[in-house]
Design a protein around this motif. Sequence first.
Motif, short mmCIF file in Angstrom:
data_model
loop_
_atom_site.label_atom_id
_atom_site.label_comp_id
_atom_site.label_asym_id
_atom_site.label_seq_id
_atom_site.Cartn_x
_atom_site.Cartn_y
_atom_site.Cartn_z
N ILE A 163 49.90 -28.48 -33.47
CA ILE A 163 50.31 -27.42 -34.39
C ILE A 163 49.07 -26.72 -34.41
O ILE A 163 49.20 -25.35 -33.10
CB ILE A 163 51.04 -27.39 -35.13
N MET A 164 47.83 -26.57 -34.71
CA MET A 164 46.21 -26.43 -34.48
C MET A 164 46.56 -25.96 -33.28
O MET A 164 45.40 -25.15 -32.79
CB MET A 164 45.75 -26.56 -35.66
N ALA A 165 46.23 -26.93 -32.12
CA ALA A 165 45.84 -27.08 -30.93
C ALA A 165 46.57 -25.52 -30.12
O ALA A 165 45.81 -25.68 -29.62
CB ALA A 165 46.29 -28.15 -30.41
N ILE A 166 47.45 -26.34 -30.17
CA ILE A 166 48.33 -24.85 -30.07
C ILE A 166 48.25 -23.26 -30.59
O ILE A 166 47.54 -22.20 -29.27
CB ILE A 166 50.06 -24.97 -30.60
N ARG A 167 47.42 -23.29 -31.57
CA ARG A 167 47.26 -21.61 -32.61
C ARG A 167 45.59 -21.72 -31.46
O ARG A 167 45.84 -20.45 -31.14
CB ARG A 167 46.77 -21.99 -33.62
N ASP A 168 45.26 -22.45 -30.98
CA ASP A 168 43.34 -22.24 -31.36
C ASP A 168 44.20 -21.81 -28.95
O ASP A 168 42.91 -21.18 -28.36
CB ASP A 168 43.12 -23.29 -31.04
N ASN A 169 44.52 -22.70 -28.24
CA ASN A 169 44.96 -22.50 -26.99
C ASN A 169 45.82 -23.24 -26.58
O ASN A 169 45.91 -24.46 -25.73
CB ASN A 169 43.25 -23.05 -26.43
N ARG A 170 46.70 -22.26 -26.06
CA ARG A 170 48.54 -22.81 -25.58
C ARG A 170 47.98 -23.52 -24.61
O ARG A 170 48.52 -24.43 -24.59
CB ARG A 170 49.24 -21.55 -25.57
N ILE A 171 47.39 -22.78 -23.55
CA ILE A 171 47.75 -23.65 -22.38
C ILE A 171 47.00 -24.89 -22.38
O ILE A 171 46.74 -26.20 -21.68
CB ILE A 171 46.63 -22.43 -21.28
N ALA A 172 45.31 -25.04 -22.97
CA ALA A 172 44.86 -26.41 -23.10
C ALA A 172 46.02 -26.91 -23.62
O ALA A 172 45.99 -28.46 -23.29
CB ALA A 172 43.37 -25.70 -23.50
N ALA A 173 46.56 -26.94 -25.07
CA ALA A 173 47.60 -27.89 -25.36
C ALA A 173 48.47 -28.16 -24.84
O ALA A 173 48.54 -29.63 -24.36
CB ALA A 173 47.79 -27.15 -26.36
N VAL A 178 52.12 -19.89 -49.49
CA VAL A 178 52.60 -21.13 -48.19
C VAL A 178 53.01 -21.33 -47.55
O VAL A 178 52.61 -21.86 -46.25
CB VAL A 178 51.61 -21.91 -49.64
N SER A 179 54.45 -21.18 -47.82
CA SER A 179 55.16 -21.15 -46.04
C SER A 179 54.82 -20.16 -45.01
O SER A 179 55.18 -20.82 -44.46
CB SER A 179 56.47 -21.59 -47.11
N LEU A 180 55.00 -18.93 -45.95
CA LEU A 180 54.81 -17.71 -44.46
C LEU A 180 53.08 -18.31 -43.71
O LEU A 180 52.22 -18.45 -42.53
CB LEU A 180 54.25 -16.56 -45.30
N ASN A 181 51.75 -19.29 -44.90
CA ASN A 181 50.47 -18.94 -44.52
C ASN A 181 50.83 -20.00 -43.17
O ASN A 181 49.82 -20.89 -41.92
CB ASN A 181 49.80 -19.81 -44.90
N LEU A 182 52.12 -21.13 -43.11
CA LEU A 182 51.99 -22.37 -42.07
C LEU A 182 52.00 -21.41 -40.70
O LEU A 182 51.79 -22.00 -39.94
CB LEU A 182 53.11 -23.47 -42.59
N THR A 183 52.72 -20.81 -40.74
CA THR A 183 53.34 -20.16 -39.65
C THR A 183 52.16 -19.17 -39.14
O THR A 183 52.16 -19.25 -37.30
CB THR A 183 54.84 -19.16 -40.21
N VAL A 184 51.51 -17.85 -40.31
CA VAL A 184 50.06 -17.55 -39.33
C VAL A 184 49.09 -17.65 -39.20
O VAL A 184 48.53 -17.35 -38.85
CB VAL A 184 50.47 -16.25 -40.98
N GLY A 185 48.93 -18.84 -40.21
CA GLY A 185 47.53 -19.88 -40.35
C GLY A 185 48.25 -20.57 -39.34
O GLY A 185 46.58 -20.86 -38.83
N ILE A 186 48.35 -21.76 -39.52
CA ILE A 186 48.52 -22.55 -38.76
C ILE A 186 48.86 -22.92 -37.40
O ILE A 186 48.09 -23.00 -36.98
CB ILE A 186 49.45 -24.16 -39.90
N LEU A 187 49.77 -22.03 -37.06
CA LEU A 187 51.17 -21.64 -36.47
C LEU A 187 50.06 -20.28 -35.36
O LEU A 187 50.14 -20.57 -33.99
CB LEU A 187 52.40 -21.83 -35.89
N GLY A 188 49.13 -19.46 -35.98
CA GLY A 188 49.42 -18.78 -35.40
C GLY A 188 50.38 -17.63 -35.23
O GLY A 188 49.86 -17.27 -33.90
N GLU A 189 51.60 -17.26 -35.16
CA GLU A 189 52.29 -16.28 -34.99
C GLU A 189 52.61 -15.63 -36.01
O GLU A 189 52.70 -16.18 -37.27
CB GLU A 189 53.18 -17.24 -34.45
#
Lengths: 293, 354
Positions: free
Chosen positions: B216-226, B53-64
């Motif tokens: 955080i999810m906005a950064i994942r989806d499009n960093r520049i737009a965020a 669950v904690s790694l999902n925060l990095t990989v899934g939500i933050l997208g890194e």
Amino acid sequence: MSFVSYLLNGISLGSVYAIIALGYTMVYGIAKMLNFAHGDVIMIGSYVAFVAINSMGLPIPVAILLSVAACTLLGVTIERVAYKPLRHASKLAVLITAIGASYFLQNVALLIFGANTKSFSSVVKMQPIQLAGGQLNITGETIVTVAACIVIMICLMAFMKYSKAGHAMLAVSEDGGAAQLMGINVNGTIALTFAIGSALAAIAGVLLCSAYPSLTPYTGAMPGIKAFVAAVFGGIGSIPGAFIGGILLGVIEILGKAYISSQLADAIVFAVLIIVLVVKPTGLLGKQIQEKV
Amino acid sequence: MKKLSKTTKSSLITYGIVVFAYIFCEIFMRTGHMSSLLKGILVPLCVYVVLAVSLNLTVGILGELSLGHAGFMCVGAFASAVFSKCMMETITVPTLRFALALLVGVVCAGVCGVLIGIPVLRLRGDYLAIVTLAFGEIIKNLVNVIYLGVDSNGFHVSMKDAMSLQMEPDGLVIIKGAQGITGAPTDSNFTIGVVLVLITLVVVTNLVHSRTGRAIMAIRDNRIAAESIGINITKYKILAFSISAALAGAAGVLYAHNLSTLTALPKNFGYNMSIMILVFVVLGGIGSIRGSMIAAVVLTLLPELLRSLNEYRMLIYAVVLIATMIFTWSPSAIGFRERYSPAKLFHKREKGVQ
């Protein structure tokens, strides 16, 4: 004098890393994927050579050729079965498949050859060269490894620059869709890349096990990771970068082991990598890709 | 009754699954239907769920992509084990001692997350992945050479051996280099593990559904737009990364207090472990918290349930991994599923009747 001999050992180990990294970097450049199974292809190659020499009693050149052929076939098969269906899937999905392939190869080797360490007899029959009145001892393995690495790198660069297939690879790595429109067989080119990378892995495996003669199903994993680090270090996707990265990594590892701490050698290698990437985020020779908005 | 929003309902279902699984396991255990092998795996199961669950925060939500998650687990495990061993006589209530150790482990791992996150999160994609892998390996290697002792003069640290600590005769060596920590109290049990899983789920689901989570999810989806709408990229990235690291530290605390001997081996804190957690996350569905929880449980139980097949079990595990990925992602498999999915067949038949 001991410094020079450590340096030579480092260059020798680095050459092995460089050969593995060349395979990594080519596959990454074209398929844009991290082939985690690459390290295990090395291990399979070494086992094939081991069986050919020790059980079948084949002469060494034939054994090496057999190992290269087996790995080439293996690499192409893995690509065809596991990676090709996922060509347009998310990057992470392909990464997990590669990890699955890596586990698969390790466990197949475990089933066939068992967990016992096999002692690999060196394929190099050259006498060591003594320099500086016997103080400096250069083993045959070192000379052959370094020579093989340089020859392979020059051949690969010439192949990319002058052959039609090499141009096709460059085109596919630049833009797969456009390359297809220009009539390049993209799937064929990717398969060829995997074939070359895996053939190099076989050579690297034989050389690695000649210098460090213990062979287990997990032999390939750490050199595979190190070679990946070397490829990123030099700038992933770049052939000279992989070469420089590999050599530097080997030298840092051996010197770190000799002068700082044998347990911390890996930590030192990784620390240098982090410093390089933080200062220059695309690696030593990597291209900076401008981001379009 | 007030109508629940969709997200609240979804989170409640997730908590419900955990509570239900807990009650189910307890009943089995009390009635004596559980083998000792399965009993031994219950706490590690909780550890893996928290990690996934904690790694999902990095990989899934933050997208890194992070390949060094086991490193944070290692920090949490060792920090808390040192604390527990020092406090063994002072605090005699195991639960209180565990709670304080948890706090120590979480804070240490979180601080590590911030320190590592600041340089690392400047990079992107595979470069970030390799640097996190490098950090994980460095942490594991460092832990393996550290000797730590305590006596009346305070703490002594050495990187050589136990002798060079130069301690008073009453001193106690806590970390013995590669031998790790021995004799730390084993305070954790299945109930504590499940409570920790629930805490992790509450933290992560609330974070994801908050304003911060959306940023955080906005950064994942499009960093520049965020960035262009005024989201502070660095701040939110480091926030998500360090929370993820802190939760991994919590998993490490649970792991450390389940064993009487804690050593940093490639198997438990090396990159193999990080990759295994990543496998849970990806197989469970990137970004789906319930998914990574279920995947962690299934994939941990699978090799145990296949134990009768002995040496073939890891082979089957590998094949399951590849087959699942191909079945989920390959275009031809997606086409196959769409054509023969039960819902669609049912739907067609309904139409035919009309």
